[in-house]
Enzyme design. Structure first.
Site, mmCIF file in Angstrom:
data_model
loop_
_atom_site.group_PDB
_atom_site.id
_atom_site.type_symbol
_atom_site.label_atom_id
_atom_site.label_comp_id
_atom_site.label_asym_id
_atom_site.label_seq_id
_atom_site.Cartn_x
_atom_site.Cartn_y
_atom_site.Cartn_z
ATOM 1 C CG HIS A 65 -4.132 -0.841 -1.937
ATOM 2 N ND1 HIS A 65 -4.678 0.418 -2.066
ATOM 3 C CD2 HIS A 65 -3.855 -0.999 -0.617
ATOM 4 C CE1 HIS A 65 -4.718 1.004 -0.880
ATOM 5 N NE2 HIS A 65 -4.223 0.166 0.019
ATOM 6 C CB SER A 115 -0.953 0.006 1.202
ATOM 7 O OG SER A 115 -0.222 -0.054 2.412
ATOM 8 C CE LYS A 147 -7.275 0.317 0.872
ATOM 9 N NZ LYS A 147 -8.040 0.015 2.104
#
Length: 640
Positions: A454, A426, A485
């Site tokens: 991610h 990240s 996200k």
């Protein structure tokens, strides 16, 4: 008839061994652990922790039979161990080797370091070889090392800030470095935790500073402290550290260097309106600090799904998943996530953080080994701590180091092994070496869990994550993700085989004892998956934008490490310069994250730039121009 307990010759050794195990499993100082201490009433040791204590005590003394669950005080447990040792001696079972290894108690500095390491890592003394690598063999990361150093210096009665011994890679090196810092402690007996606290006054003395300067300021007026300096400030008043940090924080905010938590006054797209609390006004920024990689948080279908489901099912449910908190939308979301990830089953948690905490602590126990990448997300680190497992850290994406660790743990032959790594790291943007990781896991009979926080919606032809990116679907035991996200909602999830997922439902405390996401959020997440599958051009546009901005920044001379994702790290190193460049970037109307300790280790500060599919070519051109101008102003890049 002679009592076999009373005839056992080494009562002191048994007592010390039992106390060391309890200290390692509970983080109590040995000075608090008296023979009359009641496990529940005095020490707060519940049945779950007690089971781990009994198992560790049995292993520590190499007992042939299980210990009874009856002892309620430390003294009673010591008696039970002595009885078991006597029984083993009477049956001809070989006596165990002494618990102490080369951590000789004769040297007070080494003894203080080992005692601090035991408390901070939950290892027993015989597991702490002085020459074992702190990260690779003992799983001691920089955060834990800070606590070990602080406690060791306290035990030795040293005053002033704890020395920075991050370069020490073994306990022996740590002891040698402490001895060099304070030669006077060589012949001084180490203080217990209580004695050290009594002798050290209140606040840890701070370094001398120029009159009128900020605490911690050097001759240039700059406060050289970081957030690391407030993690181990010890004081009888628990809140003393908060007052010290408050002054530091106010000075950073006054200089407009810390700009965290400013509230949005608009949707978060390629641009966003943020209320600048330091200036007391709203400002529009070019937004490069959002993880909304595919722009789904602002998609009308997603928003409408949230609204419709909220009207139908209410604002939220009021129970855990097992007790009135399961909605049909939760079941449908799990089905859709499993299908999207192409795995048999899925479990949804309240958050991505709780997914790592719950999954790791449910599957991995104190007798197992957790093998983790050095740069994994903090939720994985905390999951490891909660599990109580032996934790081993391999150098970032270094598969040779991973193999070395797996080989050594295989030789020890106790418990199972789980390798956990981020798919996309990240703060660095690079991708784990999944093919080699999977190969090594098979060779050494380990299981694999990849955190796709991610990666979901970013990697792979369909955007399903790291395993798809490498063509390894079905080769990764567990794929974990967060829905805050790319998926534009809240919650976390784990996908894998049906039996494993069902086990997690019953043994993940962060699932069993927590309410789950509201029905409206679940509906929005289902709609987000629909959009990903119906509009693949969003993923293509994201990667076009990533390539464009990445190329511009590299051409300008920035260090982006090995980024291969939507996260572009502008590596600066020096914390002060990174904060100053972040301030210069914001002054020009662009917002990205300024990452300092504890987000990254000291000396590795950076700006973290997040690219989305919503950025226009004009946005990317302007962003590159702003970064270059701010870097030249602050000396990160040379002026032409």
């Amino acid at each position: 008839m002679t009592n076999p307990v009373s005839t056992h010759p080494d009562t002191a050794r048994v007592h010390d061994g039992v106390v060391e195990v309890i200290a390692a499993r509970t983080l109590y100082d040995v000075g608090h652990l008296r023979p009359e201490s009641h496990f529940e009433a005095d020490l707060g040791i519940d049945s779950v922790i007690m089971e781990s204590v009994l198992l560790s005590v049995r292993e520590h003394f190499a007992l042939s039979a299980e210990l009874p669950a009856g002892p309620v005080t430390i003294g009673e447990l010591v008696d039970a161990v002595r009885a078991a040792l006597a029984a083993d001696a009477g049956s001809g079972t070989p006596a165990p080797a002494p618990a102490d290894t080369d951590a000789g108690a004769a040297d007070p500095v080494t003894e203080a370091v080992v005692a601090a390491a035991m408390r901070q890592t939950q290892y027993q003394r015989h597991q702490l070889a002085l020459d074992a690598d702190l990260e690779g063999e003992l799983g001691v990361d920089s955060v834990v090392l800070t606590s070990v150093v602080a406690e060791a210096t306290e035990r030795l009665g040293l005053t002033g800030p704890a020395p920075d011994l991050a370069g020490a890679t073994t306990l022996r090196a740590l002891a040698d470095a402490l001895r060099a810092c304070a030669p006077a402690v060589r012949n001084t007996a180490p203080a217990t935790g209580a004695e050290a606290a009594a002798g050290s006054g209140t606040d840890t003395p701070e370094p001398r500073r120029a009159p009128g300067s900020a605490p911690g300021a050097g001759p240039d007026g700059w406060d050289h402290r970081s957030m690391k300096d407030f993690t181990e400030q010890r004081d009888p008043d628990l809140f003393a550290k908060t007052r010290s940090f408050a002054g530091y924080l106010r000075s950073r905010e006054k200089d407009r260097l810390y700009w965290y938590g400013m509230p949005l006054h608009s949707k978060c797209g390629n641009r966003a309106v943020i209320f600048d609390e330091l200036e007391g006004r709203k400002r529009e920024f070019l937004m490069f600090a959002s993880n909304n990689y595919l722009g789904l948080a602002n998609h009308p279908d997603v928003i409408e799904a949230v609204v419709d489901a909220t009207r139908t099912y209410g604002a939220t449910h009021t129970g855990s998943r097992f007790i009135g908190g399961t909605n049909m939308l939760h079941k449908e979301l799990e089905r859709r996530l499993a299908a999207f990830k192409q795995r048999p089953a899925c479990i949804v948690y309240p958050g991505g953080y709780s997914a790592n905490l719950g999954a790791i602590s449910a599957l991995v126990k104190s007798y197992d080994t957790l093998v983790v990448d050095r740069l994994n997300h903090m939720s994985i680190v905390d999951g490891a701590r909660l599990s109580g497992a032996v934790r081993k850290i391999y150098r970032h994406n270094d598969m040779a180091d991973l193999e070395r660790i797996l080989s050594r743990s295989a030789e020890q032959g106790t418990g199972g092994r789980l390798i956990v790594a981020d798919g996309v790291f990240s703060m660095h943007g690079d991708v784990c070496d999944l093919p080699e990781l999977v190969r090594l896991a098979k060779e050494y009979d380990a299981r694999v869990m990849i955190d796709d926080a991610h990666s979901t919606g970013v990697l792979g032809v369909r955007g399903s994550g790291t395993a798809e990116h490498f063509g390894l679907k079905g080769e990764v035991d567990l794929e974990l993700g967060t829905m805050s996200k790319t998926l534009a909602g809240m919650g976390g999830f784990v996908v894998g085989e049906e039996e494993v997922v069902e086990y997690l439902r019953y043994y993940s405390n962060s699932y069993v004892f927590a309410a789950n996401i509201p029905a409206g959020v679940a509906a929005g997440l289902i709609a987000a998956i629909d959009v990903i599958e119906a509009e693949p051009e969003r993923l293509k546009r994201l990667w076009t934008n990533i390539g464009t901005l990445r190329g511009r920044l590299l051409e300008a001379g920035f260090d982006l490490e090995h980024s291969e994702s939507a996260i572009l790290p502008i590596v600066i190193g020096d914390e002060r310069r990174a904060m100053e460049m972040g301030r210069a970037v914001r002054a020009r109307g662009l917002f990205c994250q300024t990452v300092v300790y504890p987000g990254v280790p000291l000396g590795d500060a950076r700006l973290r730039v997040s690219v989305t599919c919503e950025h226009t070519p004009q946005d990317l051109d302007l962003a590159a121009e702003i970064f270059v101008d701010a870097a030249r102003e602050t000396g990160v890049l040379p002026t032409p």
